[in-house]
Design an enzyme around this catalytic site. Structure first.
Site, PDB file in Angstrom:
ATOM      1  N   ASP A 466     -47.875 -12.614  -6.480  1.00  0.00           N
ATOM      2  CA  ASP A 466     -46.803 -11.973  -5.724  1.00  0.00           C
ATOM      3  C   ASP A 466     -47.031 -10.465  -5.759  1.00  0.00           C
ATOM      4  OD1 ASP A 466     -43.918 -12.484  -4.509  1.00  0.00           O
ATOM      5  OD2 ASP A 466     -43.838 -10.671  -5.714  1.00  0.00           O
ATOM      6  N   ASN A 474     -42.700  -2.125   2.403  1.00  0.00           N
ATOM      7  CA  ASN A 474     -42.430  -2.307   3.834  1.00  0.00           C
ATOM      8  C   ASN A 474     -41.410  -1.287   4.328  1.00  0.00           C
ATOM      9  OD1 ASN A 474     -44.110  -4.193   4.911  1.00  0.00           O
ATOM     10  ND2 ASN A 474     -42.812  -5.944   4.427  1.00  0.00           N
ATOM     11  N   ASP A 483     -48.450  -5.357   6.839  1.00  0.00           N
ATOM     12  CA  ASP A 483     -49.396  -6.388   7.261  1.00  0.00           C
ATOM     13  C   ASP A 483     -50.810  -6.039   6.811  1.00  0.00           C
ATOM     14  OD1 ASP A 483     -47.361  -7.766   8.420  1.00  0.00           O
ATOM     15  OD2 ASP A 483     -47.795  -7.121  10.476  1.00  0.00           O
ATOM     16  N   GLU A 510     -45.156 -12.484   0.933  1.00  0.00           N
ATOM     17  CA  GLU A 510     -46.137 -11.721   0.167  1.00  0.00           C
ATOM     18  C   GLU A 510     -46.690 -12.519  -1.001  1.00  0.00           C
ATOM     19  OE1 GLU A 510     -42.000 -10.458  -1.326  1.00  0.00           O
ATOM     20  OE2 GLU A 510     -42.955 -10.981   0.551  1.00  0.00           O
TER      21      GLU A 510
END
Length: 617
Positions: A466, A474, A483, A510
């Site tokens: 993770d 983000n 991305d 993620e």
């Protein structure tokens, strides 16, 4: 002589009819199988995409703008999709791939009522519906139920496929003036009909559903079309994974048109025979006239042989060509006179010579026919795919006098279409197994691989990764940067399993996962640490993290005696991952049946020192 000519014509008629029906049967059944595979893969690609969305929506409600972009990207990736969206338990649209989320309700749609009243998570294919966004278009809706964690109805995920998508594909096939293709739901509801017809949308009472499908999921029989009342030959196949039936109907009644030339020749021959009989009765001494008549008769037969599209050749026992029809020149660019006396294997591709030889060896009588497809050189040196039918020209006890009659047909275009269809199916399979953003395998492929390896390996380990503080990343750098970050981390994981028996996959959001067959817990921990340190060494800035750069947390679980199945193994790795995040992230945690042992990798410094208060186990 008249009886002989009529007998030959009768044989030609029966043989032409038999050959036309046999060829039509094979073509129809091959085409219906290809179309069944196309329809199944078309639905399967959407089903796979929707399954992931249903799993996500079961646990949480994603951020609208981001999820709408994901839906739009999915609709763009799958050409068969017109749009895809999510409706809540009341039938109101909450997410959509369209630029604006529709405001109308779908609570009155039959598929919505079905999912609301039936706790079934399988894909449902609707009857043709009129679009409420664009009233000029007709569509088929694929839908799946969203079931909340408490088992209650949470809405539906619905994807629309324009009927024109299938019609555009079906119209590329040349089925003749009366041919037709239909896609039918297994309850008899007509989904697609090409060419389009206004007659009949419920086919449940036809012989296909009342009789033939009950006997076999694949078949071929003669029918009177319910659409235009014409007698046709129909092939059908039920798709294996979805409740659909594909049919192809063609009229094979025009086979006799190819015999017009034969009929003309036969008529000419009959006239000649009658004239010869009259001449023999009147002037039996004119033998030269009789010989001239026989030469004319032979010329007519050669005219027939030299003007048909297929190539006719005669091969002797030494594999030398004794006769080649003139059609060899327009079809293969080879002059017959240049081929006479040469070995029939000279123009066959070396890799196919053995199969051609085997085809002649399979002949066991004058009535047997052996067919083989091989590569043949043209006059310009290029290769053509041809289909050859071998037959003994006559039966003899002397092997040195054996002759073979061979009919050759150019099937290069058919072979090309078959290869294109195979490549398309292979591409669809690849898209269905790969995550579009990262290039790693997707969740569905991960589950299948883990299930298979868990059953076959005594030792197996699962690593769950993770990205730490990814939401903050983000929010700080934007979704496009997010991305790119996912792609960089995914490459690090993918490189770790390249040229190994392991598998790297995007698990969701993620989160990533790695399966390591035949790997112990200690070895799996080393792999986890190598990947974690590789990601840390990338030095991707992340001001949302206290460390100032991108790090990952890892949960490691290896199979032990108390691990019931692959789902339990993933659950153990997930538990270890959450322990790693709870203890401060940027570390690897190992799960065991006795306790949780972990490696606090954040405490390891480049100089080999440890941060006070932290330790490594």
């Amino acid at each position: 002589m008249t009886a002989s000519v009529l007998g030959v014509m009768a044989w030609k008629v029966l043989d032409a009819k038999k050959a036309a029906l046999a060829s039509g049967s094979s073509d129809i059944q091959n085409l219906v199988h290809s179309l069944s595979e196309h329809a199944s893969h078309t639905i399967q690609a959407v089903d796979i995409a929707m399954a992931g969305m249903v799993d996500l929506l079961k646990y949480r409600d994603p951020e609208p703008n981001r999820f709408n972009r994901y839906l739009a990207e999915t609709a763009k990736t799958l050409p068969q999709l017109r749009d895809i969206g999510v409706a809540d338990a009341k039938g109101n649209w909450t997410y959509s791939s369209l630029p604006e989320t529709p405001r109308h309700t779908i609570s009155d749609r039959s598929y919505f009522a079905y999912h609301r009243d039936t706790p079934d998570n399988t894909l449902r294919i609707s009857e043709p519906l009129q679009s409420r966004v664009d009233e000029r278009s007709s569509m088929i809706v694929l839908s799946k139920r969203i079931t909340k964690l408490d088992g209650s109805f949470g809405g539906v995920v619905a994807a629309a496929i324009d009927k024109d998508y299938f019609n555009g594909f079906y119209r590329t096939f040349k089925l003749g003036a009366d041919g037709g293709i239909t896609l039918i739901r297994n309850d008899g509801t007509l989904l697609i009909r090409w060419p389009q017809s206004d007659r009949g949308t419920d086919l449940s009472k036809t012989a296909l559903f009342s009789k033939h499908l009950k006997l076999s999921s694949v078949g071929y029989y003669k029918i009177i079309s319910p659409f235009d009342g014409i007698v046709k030959h129909l092939g059908y196949e039920e798709t294996p994974h979805y409740p659909m039936v594909v049919t192809v109907a063609m009229s094979l009644s025009e086979w006799w048109k190819g015999l017009r030339t034969d009929a003309i020749v036969a008529g000419v021959l009959l006239c000649m025979i009658l004239m010869l009989a009259a001449l023999l009765a009147l002037q039996f001494r004119f033998r030269n006239k009789t010989e001239r008549t026989l030469r004319e008769r032979e010329a007519h037969y050669r005219l027939l042989a030299n003007n048909i599209a297929d190539i006719i050749i005669l091969i002797d026992a030494r594999s030398l060509l004794r006769y080649v029809s003139r059609s060899a020149e327009p079809v293969l660019g080879l002059r017959p006179k240049d081929l006479l006396g040469k070995s029939c294997f000279d123009l066959v591709h070396p890799d196919d010579r053995e199969s051609v030889k085997s085809a002649t060896e399979r002949l066991d009588g004058v009535d047997s026919v052996s067919t083989v497809v091989f590569r043949h050189y043209r006059g310009d040196g290029t290769l053509a795919w041809v289909e050859s039918k071998f037959k003994l020209a006559s039966e003899t006890d002397d092997p040195s006098r054996t002759e073979f009659l061979c009919v050759i047909r150019d099937v290069t275009e058919r072979k090309r279409m078959e290869d294109e269809l195979t490549q398309l199916n292979r591409r669809l399979t690849q898209l269905a197994a790969t995550d579009g953003l990262t290039g790693l395998t997707n969740r569905r492929t991960f589950d299948s691989f883990l299930r298979r390896e868990f059953e076959s390996c005594e030792e197996i380990a699962v690593l769950l990764f993770d990205i730490d503080n990814f939401k903050g990343y983000n929010d700080t750098y934007g979704h496009q940067a997010g991305d790119r970050c996912l792609q960089v981390v995914a490459k690090a994981l993918g490189d770790a399993t390249t040229n190994t028996s392991g598998l790297s996959a995007r698990y969701g959001g993620e989160e990533f996962a790695v399966v390591l067959p035949n790997t112990s817990e200690d070895a799996a921990l080393k792999v986890a640490e190598a990947i974690r340190l590789t990601v840390r060494a990338l030095g991707i800035p992340n001001t949302a993290s206290s460390r100032g750069y991108i790090t990952i947390s890892v949960g490691v679980a290896a199979r032990n005696r108390s691990t019931l199945d692959e789902a339990a193994l993933v659950g153990e790795a997930d538990t270890a991952l959450y322990e790693a995040k709870r203890l401060g992230r940027n570390r690897s945690i190992v799960y065991s049946s006795r306790d949780l042992q972990y490696v606090d990798s954040a405490s390891i410094q480049h100089e080999g020192e440890f941060t006070p208060g932290e330790q490594t186990h």
